[in-house]
Design an enzyme around this catalytic site. Sequence first.
Site, mmCIF file in Angstrom:
data_model
loop_
_atom_site.group_PDB
_atom_site.id
_atom_site.type_symbol
_atom_site.label_atom_id
_atom_site.label_comp_id
_atom_site.label_asym_id
_atom_site.label_seq_id
_atom_site.Cartn_x
_atom_site.Cartn_y
_atom_site.Cartn_z
ATOM 1 N N ARG A 84 32.920 14.790 21.774
ATOM 2 C CA ARG A 84 31.645 15.320 21.261
ATOM 3 C C ARG A 84 31.088 14.389 20.182
ATOM 4 O O ARG A 84 29.872 14.184 20.105
ATOM 5 C CB ARG A 84 31.833 16.743 20.721
ATOM 6 N N GLU A 90 23.069 31.128 17.431
ATOM 7 C CA GLU A 90 24.424 30.992 16.887
ATOM 8 C C GLU A 90 24.351 31.241 15.390
ATOM 9 O O GLU A 90 23.276 31.498 14.841
ATOM 10 C CB GLU A 90 24.961 29.594 17.181
ATOM 11 N N LYS A 101 25.735 16.881 16.580
ATOM 12 C CA LYS A 101 26.362 17.385 15.351
ATOM 13 C C LYS A 101 26.036 16.362 14.263
ATOM 14 O O LYS A 101 26.793 15.414 14.026
ATOM 15 C CB LYS A 101 27.868 17.543 15.574
ATOM 16 N N TYR A 104 28.980 13.888 12.738
ATOM 17 C CA TYR A 104 30.307 14.235 12.232
ATOM 18 C C TYR A 104 31.021 15.197 13.163
ATOM 19 O O TYR A 104 30.421 15.753 14.086
ATOM 20 C CB TYR A 104 30.207 14.814 10.813
HETATM 21 N N1 PLP Z 1 27.790 26.021 15.940
HETATM 22 C C1 PLP Z 1 27.619 25.192 14.897
HETATM 23 C C2 PLP Z 1 26.249 24.981 14.356
HETATM 24 C C3 PLP Z 1 28.721 24.531 14.328
HETATM 25 O O1 PLP Z 1 28.538 23.703 13.286
HETATM 26 C C4 PLP Z 1 30.020 24.779 14.860
HETATM 27 C C5 PLP Z 1 31.217 24.145 14.314
HETATM 28 O O2 PLP Z 1 31.239 23.330 13.516
HETATM 29 C C6 PLP Z 1 30.153 25.659 15.940
HETATM 30 C C7 PLP Z 1 29.017 26.256 16.465
HETATM 31 C C8 PLP Z 1 31.501 25.931 16.555
HETATM 32 O O3 PLP Z 1 31.995 24.792 17.229
HETATM 33 P P1 PLP Z 1 33.542 24.542 17.500
HETATM 34 O O4 PLP Z 1 34.065 25.731 18.240
HETATM 35 O O5 PLP Z 1 33.540 23.312 18.339
HETATM 36 O O6 PLP Z 1 34.210 24.385 16.167
#
Ligand code: PLP
Length: 291
Positions: free
Chosen positions: A50, A186, A153, A31
């Site tokens: 992505r 993260e 993702k 997703y």
């Molecule tokens: N890390 C995780 C696990 C995420 O699910 C997300 C965003 O959904 C991010 C980091 C941040 O990603 P982005 O800046 O592309 O929204």
Amino acid sequence: MWIYLNDRFVTEQEAVVSVFDHGFLYGDGVYETIRSYGSRIFMRDRHLARLRRSADAIGLTIPIPEHRWPALLHEAMTRNDVGHERTDAYLRITISRGPGDIGLDPALCPTPTVVIMIKPLHPPQAEQYRTGVSLIVAQTRRNLPSALSPQIKATNFLNNILAKREAIAAGVFDSILLNWESHLTECTVSNLFFVRAGRLCTPALDCGLLDGITRDMLLGLAREAQIPIDEGHFGVETLTQADECFLTNTTMEVMPVTMVDKHPIGDGTPGPLTQQLHRQFIATRARFLEP
Ligand code: PLP
């Protein structure tokens, strides 16, 4: 709400997926979460790229040709009366393996399921940007990349959900996940940054974290502003001794963090570099909006 399901827009009541869908049975799918500012989508093509990388990584073919996505996403916003000057849009694209007999073989599912959901974007409260948010370090470790790459993702989000449950139980905004070596990675839906002696630090991708699109943009802004950057492997103590900390993702942009595991970060208020980078983000984001 109008939802795009497979090949057409349907109402919420009609938007039903089979119990045989391997997305439901096994979390077999991918997703993306995207947003608009007004009618223009932020980093649309980066998010779609992505999505494609995630799908490729699990051997899933996205049944919608690339050239159709922009019109489809705009139609989804228009039908739902969002993505205009009054309301920014939150867009979620889900592609699952599709329905098939029980069993792990993807060949059981000849037709992937495609869902596009759109709703008004509810950004975090202004108060959270003013005071900063609190985090804990979760007991749950981030997935080992060689077991399940955080770059995919995937609709199987249990790793992050377990860490989020810990944050909820602790009454804080979110959890930081460590990797197998006790290095920072993260948070559950955002990337992590901190500032030490004027240097912008963030865990390197090989610590096992999603290559966030906002993370990458922030690093670009920091380079433009000639702020020194350390992408590396950091333990928790480096963070608790940091001067500033913040999170990034598509919907939050730059969220200050002022407490980790009940330790104030710096003087316990959003830091000057955090605020400078957020201002820079707001000033330059128009560059990254697709028509
Ligand atoms: N890390 C995780 C696990 C995420 O699910 C997300 C965003 O959904 C991010 C980091 C941040 O990603 P982005 O800046 O592309 O929204």
